[in-house]
Design an enzyme around this catalytic site. Sequence first.
Site, PDB file in Angstrom:
ATOM      1  N   TYR A  36     -97.769 -49.506-112.518  1.00 21.44           N
ATOM      2  CA  TYR A  36     -99.017 -50.260-112.478  1.00 21.44           C
ATOM      3  C   TYR A  36    -100.125 -49.433-113.143  1.00 21.44           C
ATOM      4  CZ  TYR A  36    -102.963 -52.772-110.434  1.00 21.44           C
ATOM      5  OH  TYR A  36    -104.117 -53.478-110.247  1.00 21.44           O
ATOM      6  N   ASP A  71     -92.766 -48.323-105.018  1.00 15.20           N
ATOM      7  CA  ASP A  71     -93.807 -49.362-104.938  1.00 15.20           C
ATOM      8  C   ASP A  71     -93.073 -50.690-105.020  1.00 15.20           C
ATOM      9  OD1 ASP A  71     -95.696 -51.329-105.513  1.00 15.20           O
ATOM     10  OD2 ASP A  71     -96.972 -49.984-106.697  1.00 15.20           O
ATOM     11  N   LYS A  84    -101.096 -58.958-103.335  1.00 12.25           N
ATOM     12  CA  LYS A  84    -100.301 -59.824-104.206  1.00 12.25           C
ATOM     13  C   LYS A  84     -99.501 -60.833-103.384  1.00 12.25           C
ATOM     14  CE  LYS A  84    -102.064 -57.155-107.319  1.00 12.25           C
ATOM     15  NZ  LYS A  84    -101.369 -55.998-107.854  1.00 12.25           N
TER      16      LYS A  84
HETATM   17  C1  LIG Z   1    -101.664 -54.690-107.880  1.00 18.31           C
HETATM   18  C2  LIG Z   1    -100.709 -53.572-107.792  1.00 18.31           C
HETATM   19  C3  LIG Z   1    -101.081 -52.344-107.227  1.00 18.31           C
HETATM   20  C4  LIG Z   1    -102.479 -52.087-106.732  1.00 18.31           C
HETATM   21  O1  LIG Z   1    -102.817 -52.906-105.664  1.00 18.31           O
HETATM   22  P1  LIG Z   1    -104.342 -53.305-105.334  1.00 18.31           P
HETATM   23  O2  LIG Z   1    -104.207 -54.022-104.043  1.00 18.31           O
HETATM   24  O3  LIG Z   1    -104.844 -54.134-106.473  1.00 18.31           O
HETATM   25  O4  LIG Z   1    -105.090 -52.020-105.215  1.00 18.31           O
HETATM   26  C5  LIG Z   1    -100.138 -51.337-107.154  1.00 18.31           C
HETATM   27  N1  LIG Z   1     -98.884 -51.525-107.605  1.00 18.31           N
HETATM   28  C6  LIG Z   1     -98.489 -52.690-108.151  1.00 18.31           C
HETATM   29  C7  LIG Z   1     -97.085 -52.833-108.614  1.00 18.31           C
HETATM   30  C8  LIG Z   1     -99.385 -53.752-108.259  1.00 18.31           C
HETATM   31  O5  LIG Z   1     -98.979 -54.913-108.814  1.00 18.31           O
END
Ligand SMILES: *Cc1c(COP(=O)(O)O)cnc(C)c1O
Length: 393
Positions: A108, A180, A205
């Site tokens: 990301y 992640d 998300k």
């Molecule tokens: C959006 C996202 C993040 C960061 O998350 P936020 O809630 O926007 O801080 C980290 N890793 C991935 C894979 C993401 O899609």
Amino acid sequence: MKNSKGSLLRPDTLPESASRPVVTPLSPSVVYASETPDALDDQYEGRTQGYTYSREGHPNADVVAARIDRMEGVEGGVVTGSGMAAVTAVLMGLLKSGDHVIGGNQLYGRSLRLMKEDMPRLGIATSLADPGDVGAMRAAIRPETRMILVEVVSNPTLRVADIAGIAALAKEHGLLLVVDNTFTTPRGFKPFEHGADIVIHSITKLLSGHSDVMLGYVAARDPALAQRLRVFSVTTGLTASPFDCWLAERGMLTFELRFERAQATAATLADHLAGLPGVARVIYPGRSDHPDHARAQELLGDNACNMVSFELKGGRAAANAFTRAAEGLAFAPTLGDVGTTLSHPASSSHRALTPEERTGLGLSEGFFRVSVGLEEPQALCRIFADAVAAAVA
Ligand SMILES: *Cc1c(COP(=O)(O)O)cnc(C)c1O
């Protein structure tokens, strides 16, 4: 909850009720009053359970954490104010000056920035390597390496990491493996069952799913590590607000249904796009023409995720015409919303790269990433067909 004493300015105690609310109450209180110093001792020393100050914990965060803990098969996860707060808690809360960490080379965007800009400034060295290539990961290991951070499916190229190979490598070298799991979600993939030590989510998300909450989550299999993550998050104020947690819980009640629907529609849309003359190529891990299809099947089974990427013929002009014609689809840099969203990496997430770097990743001006939402599948396919036709006309 004990509720005996009102205060001078807030004299009213909560109304009595023999029945309980069906919905988790929102608890915005920052502070919690105790009976006596002894009672506070009991609480701090774990003989009783209770809250003191909401940065350290509150009921709404605990409800959300417990929900994700159950899905990930772990205990003691921490809810953070954003996904990036969770990434920060892991990198800054567990590493120290002199350590080295390896990240996936398509993490990301903000995670990449942390790795490239901020960690080195703090004396923590970083390397990036292709998580689809264990040899490249192995080559990046140094004596000071402590951690590997990867995502299972890369954004926006949707390549699938060799998690089994990386987990074996991490084990062999005694490195913490951090996954992640935002894209894949605990419905699609359970990192702890594949050798991960730590799991991160952006709840923002798919888990919350309505683009009205920004939250993250981090959990560790080892309780001592989990405690370090919690203490660091509390100390640095990375923890989450009650209202966001309350909204997230509401969103998560329908997470599994939304995920099932969205990924089924994504599979339909991917096949549909592949049949359109204006589309140069389609990337979807669930399709047999995907370069990592076998690995995707092995790791994700039928959960090939709700993301589809594709390349329009005709470059930037076609891309502009496409977003203009894509009636009802938000051109917005997020994913996992109830509505389908379009992202154009060349003008957003990957605009800082040089054109050569973008070409290296296959991110042409016609490249779009689609986060498929809950629209009726055939209606969605029609919108794409019309917009692609308009774009290449
Ligand atoms: C959006 C996202 C993040 C960061 O998350 P936020 O809630 O926007 O801080 C980290 N890793 C991935 C894979 C993401 O899609």
